[in-house]
Design a protein around this motif. Structure first.
Motif, PDB file in Angstrom:
ATOM      1  N   THR A  42      59.815  43.246  18.814  1.00 45.79           N
ATOM      2  CA  THR A  42      58.429  43.093  19.477  1.00 45.79           C
ATOM      3  C   THR A  42      57.431  43.506  18.479  1.00 45.79           C
ATOM      4  N   VAL A  46      51.148  38.375  17.776  1.00 44.13           N
ATOM      5  CA  VAL A  46      50.211  37.973  18.427  1.00 44.13           C
ATOM      6  C   VAL A  46      48.759  38.631  18.059  1.00 44.13           C
ATOM      7  N   VAL A 102      49.607  31.079  17.438  1.00 38.65           N
ATOM      8  CA  VAL A 102      48.460  31.926  17.832  1.00 38.65           C
ATOM      9  C   VAL A 102      47.327  31.952  16.596  1.00 38.65           C
ATOM     10  N   THR A 128      42.950  36.613  22.438  1.00 34.65           N
ATOM     11  CA  THR A 128      44.228  37.176  22.700  1.00 34.65           C
ATOM     12  C   THR A 128      45.156  36.800  23.771  1.00 34.65           C
ATOM     13  N   PHE A 132      48.668  34.943  23.650  1.00 36.40           N
ATOM     14  CA  PHE A 132      49.855  35.345  24.181  1.00 36.40           C
ATOM     15  C   PHE A 132      50.383  34.593  25.045  1.00 36.40           C
ATOM     16  N   CYS A 133      49.832  34.006  25.808  1.00 32.73           N
ATOM     17  CA  CYS A 133      50.341  32.898  26.651  1.00 32.73           C
ATOM     18  C   CYS A 133      51.224  31.655  25.968  1.00 32.73           C
ATOM     19  N   TYR A 135      52.260  32.025  22.851  1.00 30.93           N
ATOM     20  CA  TYR A 135      53.597  32.707  22.095  1.00 30.93           C
ATOM     21  C   TYR A 135      54.470  32.961  23.272  1.00 30.93           C
ATOM     22  N   GLU A 136      54.205  33.536  24.398  1.00 31.48           N
ATOM     23  CA  GLU A 136      55.300  33.886  25.252  1.00 31.48           C
ATOM     24  C   GLU A 136      55.797  32.319  25.956  1.00 31.48           C
ATOM     25  N   PHE A 161      52.780  42.407  26.033  1.00 36.97           N
ATOM     26  CA  PHE A 161      51.035  42.183  26.189  1.00 36.97           C
ATOM     27  C   PHE A 161      50.102  43.227  25.868  1.00 36.97           C
ATOM     28  N   ASN A 164      50.353  44.263  21.893  1.00 40.37           N
ATOM     29  CA  ASN A 164      49.691  43.034  21.154  1.00 40.37           C
ATOM     30  C   ASN A 164      48.311  43.185  21.557  1.00 40.37           C
TER      31      ASN A 164
END
Length: 193
Positions: A42, A46, A102, A128, A132-133, A135-136, A161, A164
């Motif tokens: 982890t 991001v 990202v 951000t 993140f959305c 990336y995930e 989240f 990050n």
């Protein structure tokens, strides 16, 4: 006789926050590589991608995030003993692809805004969240093929989240401090004695 000083080059559209120095990208790479010592899967790619994309020219930001990702992979397969399987290498590729995505989104956000003279908190926040959305989302799609859907619990995704977001906020705050320490740029009309 009037002496005139040469005018400095204008910053590029992707680098509106400050003049480029080697210290900031080097610090980002160092902190990102250092994070790989403490985080295994982890690493805050991001937060690092958002920061690099918002504060550096696109090409430099991509090199920074690429260096952080590569260091994470090297440390992962040596220090953290990641399994050396095709599935593990595929996951590494997906994480790198997500980090690049990202960074590109953050860099593009600067262009859409017409360049930021200073970092605006709402812009950093939405970049951000969107980053993140994305990336995930890539990780979720990869999970369908590679397995790992059990990791998509609200607690796990929320924790990632938060990590990050804190990294992005901390690094962008550090960048703001770094910029405030630099000497002000005098307007061109004040260059003539």
């Amino acid at each position: 006789m009037t002496l005139t000083h040469p005018k400095p080059a204008a910053p590029s559209a992707n680098f509106p926050l400050a003049r480029l120095s080697r210290q900031w990208p080097t610090l980002l790479v160092g902190l990102g590589c250092g994070s790989s010592l403490f985080y295994t899967c982890t690493v805050p790619l991001v937060g690092l991608g958002v920061t690099a994309g918002l504060t550096l020219p696109r090409s430099v930001a991509l090199r920074v995030i690429g260096a952080v990702w590569l260091a994470n992979q090297l440390l992962g397969y040596t220090l953290h003993a990641y399994p050396r399987t095709p599935q593990s290498f595929a996951w590494g590729f997906i994480l790198g692809l997500g980090a690049v995505a990202v960074t590109l989104v953050a860099s593009r956000a600067v262009s859409w805004r017409g360049g930021l003279q200073r970092l605006e908190v709402p812009t950093a926040a939405w970049v951000t969240v969107v980053g993140f959305c994305i990336y995930e989302g890539l990780i979720l799609l990869a999970s369908l093929a590679l397995g790992g859907l059990e990791s998509f619990t609200p607690a796990i995704v929320g924790g990632i989240f938060l990590t990050n977001a804190l990294w992005a906020a901390g690094l962008l705050g550090l960048h703001a401090l770094f910029q405030n320490r630099r000497p002000p740029v005098l307007p061109p009309d004040s260059w003539q004695p």
